[in-house]
Scaffold this active site. Structure first.
Site, PDB file in Angstrom:
ATOM      1  N   HIS A 160      91.656 -33.057 -23.114  1.00 18.78           N
ATOM      2  CA  HIS A 160      91.795 -31.888 -22.216  1.00 18.78           C
ATOM      3  C   HIS A 160      92.363 -32.298 -20.851  1.00 18.78           C
ATOM      4  CE1 HIS A 160      89.019 -29.850 -25.090  1.00 18.78           C
ATOM      5  NE2 HIS A 160      88.430 -31.047 -25.096  1.00 18.78           N
ATOM      6  N   SER A 281     116.288 -36.021  -3.910  1.00 16.62           N
ATOM      7  CA  SER A 281     116.461 -34.611  -3.592  1.00 16.62           C
ATOM      8  C   SER A 281     117.448 -34.493  -2.436  1.00 16.62           C
ATOM      9  CB  SER A 281     115.119 -34.005  -3.179  1.00 16.62           C
ATOM     10  OG  SER A 281     115.333 -32.835  -2.405  1.00 16.62           O
ATOM     11  N   LYS A 287     111.704 -37.752  -1.797  1.00 17.06           N
ATOM     12  CA  LYS A 287     111.553 -37.513  -3.229  1.00 17.06           C
ATOM     13  C   LYS A 287     112.245 -38.556  -4.101  1.00 17.06           C
ATOM     14  CE  LYS A 287     110.661 -33.637  -4.893  1.00 17.06           C
ATOM     15  NZ  LYS A 287     109.542 -33.065  -5.619  1.00 17.06           N
ATOM     16  N   GLU A 294     112.313 -35.646 -17.654  1.00 17.34           N
ATOM     17  CA  GLU A 294     112.351 -34.173 -17.566  1.00 17.34           C
ATOM     18  C   GLU A 294     113.467 -33.598 -18.438  1.00 17.34           C
ATOM     19  OE1 GLU A 294     110.675 -33.037 -13.154  1.00 17.34           O
ATOM     20  OE2 GLU A 294     112.698 -33.824 -13.278  1.00 17.34           O
TER      21      GLU A 294
END
Ligand code: ARG
Length: 463
Positions: A160, A281, A287, A294
């Site tokens: 979980h 970024s 970043k 992804e």
């Protein structure tokens, strides 16, 4: 593109094809990628026709030489593809006739584009599948190497997405190895059903020439000719199977990507992903984004979509060949391209991951991950498991309230929950004790991970 071409099938027509229909029905813009396999199939077909006496040896030689010239023309960018000639098959055949004259018109004897295209896709996919398997095993090898290094590294195991029990990072990596081993099996199993030869089925019913299908199959490296001509020209199961195996692989890569993305976040901070696999970024200078995992997670959707496309493509088709089948190529090609690329980049990315051992260990320590070990300890002292569960639950409650782990409590405090608890309890409350205790086949103990690495290496050597 030269569009003022006579159609090879133009005999029974009196009006020209509508210009938009011509473009609408053409497949050459995408099926030209099959050219090498199309030519290989034609060479084998012509060779067989000469063997059975339908072509003379001179005719065969002229055709084979002519096809070699066309291959070079294509590979050097000199070949002019024509939409008016519809597809890769008619483009090559028309050029052959242009180059070598009337003898070129004999190549299509005893053959149809229906068995031709079915053969081309099988030849193409047979090659591509091997490339995918090679990338897959490269990824598996990278995982095994890392698992060996990380056999003793402690991290929290999750259920979980909540800290459950400590595991070793090597064990976690080998879980992905097992997933990919099943994928490997699916690909190699599917390869058997790809490698049968439809040529000879012609349009649908076979041909009246005395063809030798076993011979053609042998020339092309197929295991056998297909059994039934109607099935031969209509079956695309093999492509669906491949895309289905690809969708499962991508699903696995997507889940693994999701873990890497989480682990690389500041909140987990379990791994550092090499700069060469990340981007920055344009607005936020701090970043470093995990674009590669992804994008793999994102590409999983299109490959699953390709699987749905192919299933729906086939579901309404009566036997035998229907033009619908032309729509098999783009989803298949897209799957091959994206699967290969994803496997390749994943295999390259694994060695660029470095584990932050301290953060992993600290996260395992903080999450009461040895609570089950305390319960098991009490069971060994004769406490029924359900009662032990209750006792440990109360100890965890105290830990939550006082912000301490079980191993940080005093013996007296722990004995307040059960008088069965002795000094040796601290051996099982350590993370190292917890993982070392799971010392059976399939368990997370470092010794088991090292043994599993050895078995994985044997598997890799045999596959
Ligand atoms: N371009 C076609 C395809 O991809 C080749 C077979 C065409 N056959 C036909 N009878 N129209 O399926």
């Amino acid at each position: 593109m030269n569009d003022n071409v006579e159609k090879p099938w133009g005999g029974r027509f009196t009006e020209p094809t509508d210009a938009f229909v011509e473009a609408f029905t053409a497949s050459v813009t995408f099926d030209k990628r099959l050219y090498a396999h199309d030519i290989a199939g034609s060479v084998a077909h012509a060779t067989m026709l000469a063997k059975v006496g339908v072509l003379t040896n001179d005719e065969r030689d002229a055709i084979v030489a002519g096809l070699a010239v066309i291959k070079t023309e294509i590979e050097t960018g000199k070949f002019e593809w024509s939409v008016a000639l519809e597809d890769v098959h008619m483009n090559i055949e028309a050029r052959l006739i242009e180059n070598i004259g009337d003898v070129g018109k004999k190549l299509h004897t005893g053959r149809s584009r229906n068995d031709q295209v079915a053969t081309d896709i099988r030849l193409y996919l047979r090659d591509e599948l091997q490339e995918c398997v090679a990338e897959l095993t490269r990824l598996q090898t990278a995982l095994v190497n890392m698992a060996e290094q990380e056999a003793g590294t402690i991290m929290p195991g999750f259920t979980h997405l909540q800290t459950a029990q400590p595991v070793t990072f090597g064990h976690h990596l080998l879980a992905w190895f097992e997933n990919l081993k099943r994928d490997h099996g699916r690909l190699t199993d599917c390869a058997k059903r790809i490698n049968v030869m439809p040529l000879g089925a012609a349009a649908l019913a076979g041909t009246s020439y005395p063809i030798d299908r076993e011979y053609t199959a042998q020339l092309l490296g197929f295991d056998a000719p297909t059994e039934n001509s109607l099935d031969s020209v209509s079956d695309r199961d093999f492509a669906i199977e491949f895309v289905s195996a690809a969708a499962l692989i991508m699903m696995h890569l997507s889940r693994f990507s999701e873990e890497i993305i989480l682990w690389a976040s500041a909140q987990f901070d379990f791994v550092e992903l090499g700069d060469s696999f990340c981007t920055g970024s344009s607005i936020m200078p701090q970043k470093k984004n995990p674009d590669v995992p992804e994008l793999i997670r994102g590409k999983t959707g299109r490959i699953t979509g390709n699987l749905m496309s192919l299933l729906m493509l086939m579901k309404g088709q009566p036997l035998a060949y229907n033009k619908d089948n032309q729509e098999d190529k783009e989803p298949l090609f897209d799957t091959v391209d994206n699967l290969r690329a994803s496997l390749r980049v994943f295999a390259d990315m694994i060695p660029a991951l470095s584990a932050r051992h301290d953060n992993m260990r600290e996260a395992a320590r903080r999450g009461f991950s040895t609570a089950t070990d305390l319960a098991d300890y009490l069971v060994r002292q004769g406490v029924p498991f359900r009662d032990a569960h209750e006792v440990v639950g109360k100890a965890v409650r105290l830990g939550v309230d006082t912000q301490r782990d079980l191993a940080e409590m005093s013996l007296e405090e722990l004995q307040g929950f059960s008088d069965k608890i002795q000094q040796d309890v601290f051996d099982v409350l350590t993370l190292e004790g917890s993982v070392a205790a799971r010392d059976h086949l399939g368990g997370t103990a470092p010794a088991q991970v090292r043994a599993a690495v050895q078995r994985a290496r044997q598997w890799l050597a045999a596959n």
